[in-house]
Design a protein around this motif. Structure first.
Motif, mmCIF file in Angstrom:
data_model
loop_
_atom_site.group_PDB
_atom_site.id
_atom_site.type_symbol
_atom_site.label_atom_id
_atom_site.label_comp_id
_atom_site.label_asym_id
_atom_site.label_seq_id
_atom_site.Cartn_x
_atom_site.Cartn_y
_atom_site.Cartn_z
ATOM 1 N N LEU A 254 13.490 -13.293 -10.711
ATOM 2 C CA LEU A 254 12.791 -13.074 -11.983
ATOM 3 C C LEU A 254 13.239 -13.996 -13.112
ATOM 4 N N ASP A 255 14.512 -14.338 -13.120
ATOM 5 C CA ASP A 255 15.013 -15.147 -14.231
ATOM 6 C C ASP A 255 15.135 -16.622 -13.891
ATOM 7 N N ALA A 256 14.465 -17.029 -12.839
ATOM 8 C CA ALA A 256 14.605 -18.417 -12.388
ATOM 9 C C ALA A 256 13.975 -19.423 -13.362
ATOM 10 N N GLY A 257 13.134 -18.937 -14.273
ATOM 11 C CA GLY A 257 12.547 -19.848 -15.253
ATOM 12 C C GLY A 257 11.448 -20.727 -14.690
ATOM 13 N N ARG A 258 10.848 -20.296 -13.619
ATOM 14 C CA ARG A 258 9.728 -21.034 -13.020
ATOM 15 C C ARG A 258 8.811 -20.007 -12.376
ATOM 16 N N PRO A 259 7.598 -20.395 -12.025
ATOM 17 C CA PRO A 259 6.681 -19.416 -11.431
ATOM 18 C C PRO A 259 7.184 -18.926 -10.068
ATOM 19 N N ILE A 260 6.954 -17.659 -9.770
ATOM 20 C CA ILE A 260 7.267 -17.092 -8.463
ATOM 21 C C ILE A 260 5.947 -16.988 -7.697
ATOM 22 N N VAL A 261 5.940 -17.541 -6.485
ATOM 23 C CA VAL A 261 4.664 -17.671 -5.770
ATOM 24 C C VAL A 261 4.694 -16.925 -4.435
ATOM 25 N N PHE A 262 3.757 -15.995 -4.286
ATOM 26 C CA PHE A 262 3.582 -15.247 -3.039
ATOM 27 C C PHE A 262 2.583 -15.993 -2.157
ATOM 28 N N ILE A 263 2.617 -15.680 -0.870
ATOM 29 C CA ILE A 263 1.616 -16.289 0.020
ATOM 30 C C ILE A 263 1.134 -15.274 1.045
ATOM 31 N N SER A 264 -0.139 -15.340 1.359
ATOM 32 C CA SER A 264 -0.636 -14.719 2.577
ATOM 33 C C SER A 264 -1.784 -15.561 3.122
ATOM 34 N N HIS A 265 -2.231 -15.171 4.289
ATOM 35 C CA HIS A 265 -3.338 -15.869 4.944
ATOM 36 C C HIS A 265 -4.495 -14.904 5.107
ATOM 37 N N TRP A 266 -5.683 -15.448 5.034
ATOM 38 C CA TRP A 266 -6.898 -14.644 5.149
ATOM 39 C C TRP A 266 -6.881 -13.803 6.420
ATOM 40 N N GLN A 267 -6.421 -14.439 7.522
ATOM 41 C CA GLN A 267 -6.412 -13.740 8.805
ATOM 42 C C GLN A 267 -5.333 -12.659 8.865
ATOM 43 N N SER A 268 -4.217 -12.879 8.147
ATOM 44 C CA SER A 268 -3.163 -11.854 8.133
ATOM 45 C C SER A 268 -3.690 -10.589 7.482
ATOM 46 N N LEU A 269 -4.378 -10.755 6.345
ATOM 47 C CA LEU A 269 -4.908 -9.593 5.630
ATOM 48 C C LEU A 269 -5.971 -8.895 6.481
ATOM 49 N N PHE A 270 -6.777 -9.689 7.164
ATOM 50 C CA PHE A 270 -7.863 -9.160 7.989
ATOM 51 C C PHE A 270 -7.320 -8.421 9.215
ATOM 52 N N SER A 271 -6.284 -8.962 9.809
ATOM 53 C CA SER A 271 -5.633 -8.352 10.986
ATOM 54 C C SER A 271 -6.645 -7.983 12.077
ATOM 55 N N ASP A 272 -7.553 -8.910 12.374
ATOM 56 C CA ASP A 272 -8.576 -8.670 13.403
ATOM 57 C C ASP A 272 -9.340 -7.373 13.174
ATOM 58 N N GLY A 273 -9.668 -7.115 11.921
ATOM 59 C CA GLY A 273 -10.495 -5.947 11.607
ATOM 60 C C GLY A 273 -9.691 -4.686 11.336
ATOM 61 N N ARG A 274 -8.380 -4.727 11.582
ATOM 62 C CA ARG A 274 -7.583 -3.522 11.386
ATOM 63 C C ARG A 274 -7.080 -3.389 9.953
ATOM 64 N N ALA A 275 -7.109 -4.514 9.211
ATOM 65 C CA ALA A 275 -6.729 -4.544 7.787
ATOM 66 C C ALA A 275 -5.307 -4.054 7.529
ATOM 67 N N TYR A 276 -4.419 -4.148 8.509
ATOM 68 C CA TYR A 276 -3.033 -3.751 8.263
ATOM 69 C C TYR A 276 -2.405 -4.647 7.189
ATOM 70 N N GLY A 277 -2.752 -5.929 7.254
ATOM 71 C CA GLY A 277 -2.229 -6.852 6.247
ATOM 72 C C GLY A 277 -2.740 -6.501 4.861
ATOM 73 N N LEU A 278 -4.028 -6.192 4.778
ATOM 74 C CA LEU A 278 -4.618 -5.869 3.472
ATOM 75 C C LEU A 278 -4.058 -4.553 2.930
ATOM 76 N N ASP A 279 -3.828 -3.591 3.806
ATOM 77 C CA ASP A 279 -3.168 -2.339 3.384
ATOM 78 C C ASP A 279 -1.789 -2.655 2.800
ATOM 79 N N GLY A 280 -1.060 -3.516 3.503
ATOM 80 C CA GLY A 280 0.276 -3.895 3.039
ATOM 81 C C GLY A 280 0.208 -4.653 1.725
ATOM 82 N N PHE A 281 -0.774 -5.539 1.615
ATOM 83 C CA PHE A 281 -0.970 -6.306 0.379
ATOM 84 C C PHE A 281 -1.174 -5.360 -0.805
#
Ligand code: ZN
Length: 308
Positions: A254-281
């Motif tokens: 938090l105090d690093a003095g620069r932007p903190i950047v998260f990442i995910s992938h479209w397919q991770s969120l989709f999880s082959d239709g199960r949306a486990y990634g999107l639930d987690g997101f």
């Protein structure tokens, strides 16, 4: 106290699941339904999320987003473009993830080549890269998804980075008359803050923006025991922000003095239709809002490139 800028990367955005082509040894769902796009947009709207969202112009070489794809109904492609335009673009800087995120494309003969884009880019000149990136930009502009920067499929450009940065800058200068653009390629272990890679009259200013965390929703891509996948995703979220908000890597940055950047992938969120990634997101976004809502400010990648 100044708020810490934070941002979210979503890679591999497309009406079809790119992982279908990247992981050929296992079965995957090909079409990503519009409901998935809608639900992702709703979560981001609720939490004020900003960042960068990839749209692959010719996903896996199946065709073009402005003309239609094989193995995917035209109506679906149009609806995807429209939903991204109306609901994603107001919150995210859009980027092509070069042309196909698969085989390289000869933009002069308009034929696919027998090598992937990351290999192809190893030997291209800045001028050739500018032509390639311009082609990608033009497809997105044809469907009113005007991009602000570029995302590198895999590690594209990493072994030819000066030409890569200059080529991207030249492409945005030529096609959209932009004086500033960005690309995403690195993680924090390689680059510890956004960095200006070139700044000349021909290229404008080109900023490389790194990410902080790995994609903790990636286990959603893997078929197999559902409980296992969900447990892995939960452990990943806890590593970033613990359930009570007191622990995790996010607080340390938090105090690093620069932007903190998260990442995910479209397919991770989709999880082959199960949306486990999107639930987690959704869980992760709730933790950020609940524990850090007053300390952070969400920014798009365009805004980061302007500030840093
Ligand atoms: Zn990607």
């Amino acid at each position: 106290m100044a708020k810490t800028p934070i941002s979210l990367i979503i890679d591999d955005g497309s009406p079809v699941n790119l992982y279908y082509f990247h992981d050929l040894m296992r079965e995957h769902e090909l079409i990503v339904p519009i409901e998935h796009v809608q639900r992702f947009a709703s979560i981001c709207e609720k939490h004020g999320v900003r960042g960068k969202f990839s749209v692959v112009p010719m996903p896996a070489g199946l065709g073009r987003l402005d003309k239609g794809l094989s193995h995917c109904p035209l109506e679906h492609v149009k609806k995807f473009n429209e939903t991204v335009r109306k609901r994603i673009a107001p919150m995210f800087s859009l980027t092509p993830e070069i042309i196909s995120h698969y085989f390289a494309f000869d933009v002069k003969t308009e034929r696919f080549l027998g090598m992937q884009e990351d290999i192809y880019f190893s030997t291209l000149s800045a001028e050739q890269i500018a032509d390639y990136v311009s082609y990608a930009i033009n497809i997105l502009c044809n469907v009113d998804l005007v991009p602000d920067g570029v995302t590198s499929p895999w590690m594209t450009g990493i072994d030819n980075e000066q030409n890569y940065a200059e080529g991207i800058g030249m492409a945005f200068k030529r096609t959209l008359n932009r004086d500033r653009t960005f690309y995403f390629l690195h993680n924090q272990s390689v680059l510890n803050a956004p960095k200006v890679m070139c700044s000349t009259p021909e290229t404008g200013m080109v900023v490389s923006i790194p990410r902080d965390f790995p994609d903790v929703f990636w286990p959603g891509n893997n078929p197999g025991n559902d409980a296992d996948v969900k447990r892995k995703i939960k452990e990943g979220i806890d590593r970033i922000i613990s359930e009570d908000g007191r622990g995790g890597q996010f607080r340390e940055l938090l105090d690093a003095g620069r932007p903190i950047v998260f990442i995910s992938h479209w397919q991770s969120l989709f999880s082959d239709g199960r949306a486990y990634g999107l639930d987690g997101f959704e869980v992760l976004m709730e933790r950020i809002s609940r524990y850090f809502g007053d300390n952070v400010e969400w920014l798009t990648f365009k805004e980061i490139a302007e500030r840093y």
